[in-house]
Design a protein around this motif. Structure first.
Motif, PDB file in Angstrom:
ATOM      1  N   ALA A   1      13.006  83.327  78.603  1.00 37.78           N
ATOM      2  CA  ALA A   1      13.688  83.281  77.308  1.00 37.78           C
ATOM      3  C   ALA A   1      13.134  82.106  76.514  1.00 37.78           C
ATOM      4  CB  ALA A   1      15.199  83.130  77.473  1.00 37.78           C
ATOM      5  N   VAL A   2      13.093  82.274  75.191  1.00 39.91           N
ATOM      6  CA  VAL A   2      12.603  81.227  74.293  1.00 39.91           C
ATOM      7  C   VAL A   2      13.681  80.913  73.270  1.00 39.91           C
ATOM      8  CG1 VAL A   2      10.860  80.578  72.581  1.00 39.91           C
ATOM      9  CG2 VAL A   2      10.218  81.990  74.543  1.00 39.91           C
ATOM     10  N   VAL A   3      13.905  79.623  73.032  1.00 37.91           N
ATOM     11  CA  VAL A   3      14.799  79.187  71.959  1.00 37.91           C
ATOM     12  C   VAL A   3      13.964  78.436  70.931  1.00 37.91           C
ATOM     13  CG1 VAL A   3      16.802  77.816  71.316  1.00 37.91           C
ATOM     14  CG2 VAL A   3      16.768  78.995  73.516  1.00 37.91           C
ATOM     15  N   ASP A   4      13.884  78.987  69.733  1.00 36.48           N
ATOM     16  CA  ASP A   4      13.187  78.325  68.639  1.00 36.48           C
ATOM     17  C   ASP A   4      14.170  77.388  67.959  1.00 36.48           C
ATOM     18  OD1 ASP A   4      11.863  77.495  66.384  1.00 36.48           O
ATOM     19  OD2 ASP A   4      11.687  79.474  65.469  1.00 36.48           O
TER      20      ASP A   4
ATOM     21  N   ALA B   1      26.301  77.265  71.005  1.00 37.37           N
ATOM     22  CA  ALA B   1      26.107  78.718  70.978  1.00 37.37           C
ATOM     23  C   ALA B   1      24.799  79.101  71.667  1.00 37.37           C
ATOM     24  CB  ALA B   1      26.116  79.214  69.535  1.00 37.37           C
ATOM     25  N   ALA B   2      23.764  78.253  71.507  1.00 36.29           N
ATOM     26  CA  ALA B   2      22.491  78.530  72.176  1.00 36.29           C
ATOM     27  C   ALA B   2      22.646  78.435  73.691  1.00 36.29           C
ATOM     28  CB  ALA B   2      21.422  77.554  71.693  1.00 36.29           C
ATOM     29  N   ALA B   3      23.402  77.444  74.159  1.00 37.97           N
ATOM     30  CA  ALA B   3      23.627  77.300  75.599  1.00 37.97           C
ATOM     31  C   ALA B   3      24.388  78.498  76.154  1.00 37.97           C
ATOM     32  CB  ALA B   3      24.392  76.009  75.876  1.00 37.97           C
ATOM     33  N   ALA B   4      25.355  78.996  75.383  1.00 30.50           N
ATOM     34  CA  ALA B   4      26.112  80.174  75.820  1.00 30.50           C
ATOM     35  C   ALA B   4      25.191  81.393  75.919  1.00 30.50           C
ATOM     36  CB  ALA B   4      27.263  80.444  74.855  1.00 30.50           C
ATOM     37  N   TRP B   5      24.261  81.527  74.966  1.00 31.37           N
ATOM     38  CA  TRP B   5      23.303  82.646  74.996  1.00 31.37           C
ATOM     39  C   TRP B   5      22.419  82.561  76.238  1.00 31.37           C
ATOM     40  CZ3 TRP B   5      17.883  82.872  74.619  1.00 31.37           C
ATOM     41  CH2 TRP B   5      17.338  84.123  74.282  1.00 31.37           C
TER      42      TRP B   5
END
Length: 256
Positions: A69-72, A238-242
């Motif tokens: 997974a990638v988080v921009d 929210a990103a951590a939850a995703w």
């Protein structure tokens, strides 16, 4: 699962710190910084610095390092890496999330002039003022280089390079900034117009309040849109939850 955070922002460091503090079993996190700042603030955990070599290079890196997974979480104006991330994710099938702090919203008393680019901002300036507080960073100063009749106070983390405005004073500083400090800066340098990108967040927002109090016009460069079809969240939580949801989705199950 290996998660790649494309970082360099406060939100990216917060996300990396949150994951490092309570890393679930089976999760590996790597933060990637572009390396454009001389002394970047490093996030916790694994860090890589430097470019990937475009979308193809990023896609290759995702495969070679088994990224799931990638988080921009790059700056809202880091359009190139965001575009490359979208293309690489599409090419590899790796899920992509965009973490973007909300943009600024004008309130009563603001005198904003919104533009779509630095070049448009430069075109507006001669009609708005003569002494400019330019807070768009060291990159892109070429757009203002031809404005020889205007004086610029340029604030950036690292020293800018030519081409740049001829009449310019450079202030090397890094946020967060205080309202009192911004008020004094505008007063001391007799600023009559402010130029900023819509970076959002609280670290650099006090300049907007100081300009509003002084009745100064502010030229705001709109941020580029997030590529269509990519999910977006406003904060690290929210990103951590995703990420956690994806980790649970890919975790192996056992029969009991």
């Amino acid at each position: 699962m290996h998660v790649l955070i494309l970082g360099g922002t406060t939100e990216a460091r917060r996300l990396a710190g949150s994951l490092a503090a309570g890393t679930p079993a089976g999760l590996r996190v790597t933060s990637s910084l572009a390396g454009r700042v001389g002394a970047p603030r490093l996030p916790p955990g694994e860090v890589r610095i430097g470019g990937f070599g475009g979308a193809e290079g990023l896609a290759r890196w995702l495969g070679e390092h088994a990224v799931g997974a990638v988080v921009d979480a790059t700056h809202p104006f880091a359009g190139t890496i965001s575009s490359n991330a979208t293309a690489a994710a599409a090419a590899t099938g790796v899920p992509l999330l965009v973490l973007r702090r909300p943009g600024w919203v004008p309130v009563a008393g603001d005198v904003w002039h919104e533009t779509g680019s630095l070049e448009e901002a430069a075109g507006l300036l001669p009609s708005l003022g003569r002494r400019v507080f330019l807070t768009t960073g060291r990159l892109g100063l070429a757009a203002f280089a031809a404005l020889e009749d205007l004086w610029f106070l340029v604030r950036s983390v690292d020293a800018p390079q030519a081409p740049a405005p001829a009449r310019m004073e450079v202030l090397l500083d890094r946020g967060p900034f205080t309202l009192g400090g911004e008020r004094e800066l505008l007063r001391r340098h007799a600023i009559d117009v402010v130029v900023t990108k819509d970076s959002g967040g609280q670290a650099t927002a006090p300049k907007l309040t100081a300009a509003r109090e002084a009745g100064l016009p502010v030229v705001v460069v709109r941020r580029p849109p997030v590529p269509p079809g990519v999910p977006i969240v406003p904060d690290p939580e929210a990103a951590a939850a995703w990420i956690t949801a994806r980790l649970h989705r890919t975790a192996p199950t056992t029969d009991g």
